[in-house]
Write an enzyme that holds these catalytic residues in place. Structure first.
Site, mmCIF file in Angstrom:
data_model
loop_
_atom_site.group_PDB
_atom_site.id
_atom_site.type_symbol
_atom_site.label_atom_id
_atom_site.label_comp_id
_atom_site.label_asym_id
_atom_site.label_seq_id
_atom_site.Cartn_x
_atom_site.Cartn_y
_atom_site.Cartn_z
ATOM 1 N N TRP A 307 0.828 -1.217 0.000
ATOM 2 C CA TRP A 307 0.000 0.000 0.000
ATOM 3 C C TRP A 307 0.865 1.271 0.000
ATOM 4 C CZ3 TRP A 307 -0.659 -4.271 3.069
ATOM 5 C CH2 TRP A 307 -1.811 -5.030 2.833
ATOM 6 N N ASP A 308 2.163 1.132 -0.059
ATOM 7 C CA ASP A 308 3.072 2.281 0.050
ATOM 8 C C ASP A 308 2.891 3.001 1.385
ATOM 9 O OD1 ASP A 308 5.081 4.028 -0.707
ATOM 10 O OD2 ASP A 308 3.711 5.433 -1.664
ATOM 11 N N TYR A 309 2.624 2.232 2.428
ATOM 12 C CA TYR A 309 2.484 2.829 3.751
ATOM 13 C C TYR A 309 3.870 2.970 4.405
ATOM 14 C CZ TYR A 309 -2.658 2.620 3.762
ATOM 15 O OH TYR A 309 -4.002 2.821 3.495
ATOM 16 N N ASP A 310 4.769 3.665 3.705
ATOM 17 C CA ASP A 310 6.095 3.955 4.264
ATOM 18 C C ASP A 310 5.975 4.494 5.688
ATOM 19 O OD1 ASP A 310 6.929 3.543 1.644
ATOM 20 O OD2 ASP A 310 7.222 5.677 1.228
ATOM 21 N N LYS A 335 1.399 6.539 8.288
ATOM 22 C CA LYS A 335 0.458 6.813 7.206
ATOM 23 C C LYS A 335 -0.882 6.119 7.465
ATOM 24 C CE LYS A 335 3.384 7.515 3.101
ATOM 25 N NZ LYS A 335 3.564 7.032 1.712
#
Lengths: 628, 107
Positions: A307-310, A335
């Site tokens: 999810w690109d939850y860096d 995030k």
């Protein structure tokens, strides 16, 4: 404030800056990333009397319409050595007189002004180091560039420090030896811990499945030599994936000898069939020994992140008192909207973290993690199990479009995997909380946090269809190729054809949490949304990007709003006390400091297309109007 | 009514064109300028039109609607002085409509 925390803050501040306290010598104000300014003069009773002390236009701005790419400027000003230092998106350093804004010197890195890894020219500021000795280059300012150079200049003169690397310029790309598909872009200034520069980098997040593996570089601040390097991707996986880099600021506890890393997700962002093996350091908060680079502990906050939850902000370090006992804590905002509170010595949670079952993926080759960690205390800023309802007004004016789409796309809670059918992402990829992170008052243990409530739709597009479509070339807004994966993606905000958000406001909030009990003290809509010039209602709030600073006087300073206003809030209630219009959204963390006995708050207004397409090059300093 | 509309045009132009208003160059600000300008032109035309004719009635209705919508737009643009001025314009139009028409006595 406990003795331990006072010691931590003292150690975090370079010795020269101590002479003129309170200073703002790092991106987050101090190495603990508290964003706390020990300034009493700004208080709810007088902050309405703030006036502009000065403003400066750097000239380093582009709206992208000419030869240069658009600028994205989120630089927190650094106040140290009696000077205000700024990095610009043209990769220049400006040294300003904090009282007047007059330029003392400027340094031009002569960097290529090309968007090599990002959609625009980005900069989040400079770093400051001093040795404690007198002499040329015993105080230094560092700036990184998009093309992977780190420049060191003398803080008093702006002249290059020739004993640093090659004539004052370190080619950081020399360590970009694996899957070097793009340069290590140094957009975030290094985190200075003692005499070591902790250096991460940014890359092309959404472009490639195989990319340079994320690493942390520990650089000698005096010579530019590499002390050690820590890789975030296991060696056996580097041929298949990459990133898990550290693109944002870090925090450190010099007392414990640890630096804390917010680690991003592996590549590609939205499909992980190439990286089904465990990557324990990916999307984690990780504690590393400053002296050796050994990992002391690590906690993965998203498993198999698709999810690109860096982890996007420096964890905030604060001591919590519980049952009369002082606990060294670390607070990681995310995030996802979860607030993880850990013991920073051990990484153990101070509030329960539940493992909850999450939905499976139906994408080709993908196996989503069956469970994810949910931190429900303190309460998340965004509900992880329920996305906002359809907004009646947007639905009505679009003839039911929003309702129909709500039934079309997949949503089974926060960790619903991306799909070919389309999946709602809530929070969106820019997150509930991003690089601004939280601020904390170490005297009270109260955490202050702005958050964003934006719903996006992500759609996986099979490779053949993506490559054969008009959108297949890679950099169109909303379309990203994920080369090497079986899918490209389309990512967009969930809006109707008129451009109105399909989900119910508020779009952003501001909250306070008691870290001792985990209780949320308040949550209020924050800022004003704006479209076509029209402002939304106050209760709708605004998407937020940027971080807050809390002062000892009980005031929170924050930009972060879409409407290009900078604000002072009452820390006790979140109520707005003061605001001023600047030339673009101020997405940088402000700096609050005392110079020659006068307290200042300085905002950088640079804009960010995540909020709205408006850029500027404005720096504004405020102080209290002198009383007659 | 014409006078407040004229002020409205000035205020809307300032909002749309002057830097630092928060709405400079925005679609909304130009919409408000267009609205205020239309009301002004309508007012001038109405002044030249017989009060008891159909054309006057039509113009009056358009001025009223235009003023109210421009005031509403100004409110959401946070241009509150403009909102008040356009509100006054609408009020002026209402007064003109409700006031009995003056008739010239035959000599």
């Amino acid at each position: 404030m406990t003795y331990r925390l006072m010691l931590l803050i003292a150690l975090s501040v370079p010795a020269g800056a101590m002479a003129d306290q309170p200073a703002w010598p790092t991106f987050n104000g101090d190495l603990a990333a508290t964003k706390f300014a020990d300034v009493e003069s700004f208080n709810p009773g007088n902050v309405a009397d703030l006036e502009r002390a000065w403003e400066v236009h750097t000239g380093d701005v582009s709206d992208g319409s000419g030869d240069l790419p658009e600028t994205v400027w989120s630089a927190t000003p650094i106040y140290a050595n009696g000077t205000l230092y700024l990095g610009t998106p043209f990769y220049r350093i400006l040294a300003l007189d904090p009282a007047t804004g007059t330029q003392r010197w400027a340094y031009d890195s002569q960097s290529r002004l090309e968007a090599l890894t990002q959609p625009g020219l980005k900069n989040r500021g400079v770093a400051y180091w001093e040795s404690g000795q007198e002499g040329v280059c015993e105080k230094r300012v560092f700036i990184g560039t998009m093309d992977a150079e780190l420049h060191a200049v003398d803080a008093d003169t702006g002249l290059p420090c020739t004993d640093f690397a090659e004539g004052g310029v370190l080619n950081v790309n020399q360590w970009n030896t694996v899957n070097a598909r793009f340069p290590f872009s140094l957009l975030q200034p290094p985190t200075v811990v003692g005499d070591t520069l902790m250096l991460g980098w940014a890359g092309k997040d959404w472009e490639y499945a195989v990319a340079p593996p994320g690493n942390l570089l520990a650089i000698d601040a005096r010579t530019g030599a590499l002390n050690w390097e820590l890789s975030m991707i296991p060696d056996e996986l580097v041929a298949r994936t990459g990133t898990s880099n550290i693109w944002t600021s870090m925090s450190a506890d010099p007392d414990l000898g640890l630096v804390y890393l917010p680690v991003s997700s592996p590549s590609p962002n939205y499909w992980g069939g190439n990286r089904l093996d465990p990557i324990p350091l990916a999307t984690s908060v990780t504690a590393v020994e400053v002296a050796t680079g050994n990992v002391r502990w690590s906690r993965q906050l998203v498993r198999h992140d698709i999810w690109d939850y860096d982890i996007a902000s420096a964890p905030t370090l604060v001591d919590i008192t519980r049952d009369g006992q002082t606990i060294p804590a670390l607070v990681q905002t995310t995030k996802m909207g979860f607030i993880f509170v850990l013991n920073r010595e051990t990484g153990e949670p101070l509030f329960p973290i539940e493992d909850r079952a999450v939905p499976p993926s139906d994408a080709q080759g993908e196996v989503a993690a069956p469970t994810q960690p949910f931190a429900m205390t303190p309460p998340p800023t965004n509900d992880p199990s329920r996305m906002p309802d359809v907004w009646g007004l947007a639905d009505l004016v679009s003839g039911g479009q929003c309702s129909r789409e709500r039934q079309t796309y997949r949503y089974e809670g926060i960790y619903t995997p991306p799909s070919e059918q389309g999946t709602f992402m809530y929070p969106g990829t820019a997150g509930a909380n991003n690089w601004g992170g939280a601020s904390v008052d170490p005297r009270t243990g109260i955490l202050y946090l702005n958050s964003m409530r934006v719903v996006q739709v992500i759609r996986l597009i099979p490779r053949d269809a993506y490559d054969s479509s008009d959108t297949g070339s890679g950099n169109e807004a909303g379309f990203y190729p994920q080369e090497g994966a079986p899918y490209g993606i389309e990512l967009r905000e969930w809006r109707n054809t008129l451009g109105l958000p399909c989900w119910e406001p508020p779009y952003g909030t501001f909250s306070a949490f008691d870290l001792a009990t985990g209780e949320r003290l308040y949550e209020v809509p924050f800022g004003r949304a704006q479209q076509w010039g029209f402002y939304g209602l106050a209760r709708w709030g605004s998407p937020t990007l940027g971080g807050p600073v809390v002062t000892a006087g009980g005031v929170v300073f924050i930009g972060a709003s879409m409407d290009a206003r900078v604000r002072a809030l009452d820390a006790a209630t979140g109520a707005e006390l003061w605001s001023d219009l600047v030339e673009a959204p101020s997405v940088a963390i402000p700096a609050v400091f005392t110079h020659e006995g006068v307290d200042y708050v300085v905002f950088v207004a640079g804009g960010n297309s995540i909020l709205r397409p408006q850029v500027a090059d404005q720096v504004v300093a405020y102080r209290l109007a002198p009383r007659n | 009514m014409i006078f407040p509309a004229l002020i409205g045009v000035g205020l809307a132009a300032y909002a749309a064109l002057s830097p630092g208003t928060g709405v400079t160059g925005s679609v909304g600000a130009f919409l408000a300028l267009f609205g205020a300008g239309s009301v002004l032109i309508g007012g001038l035309l109405a002044a030249l039109t017989k009060r008891n004719g159909l054309a006057f009635g039509l113009l009056a209705a358009l001025i009223l609607i235009g003023s109210v919508l421009t005031a509403l737009a100004a409110f959401f643009l946070m241009q509150f002085v403009l909102a008040v001025v356009m509100g006054l314009t609408a009020l002026g139009m209402l007064v003109v409509l409700l006031r009995p028409a003056r008739t010239r006595r035959p000599v």
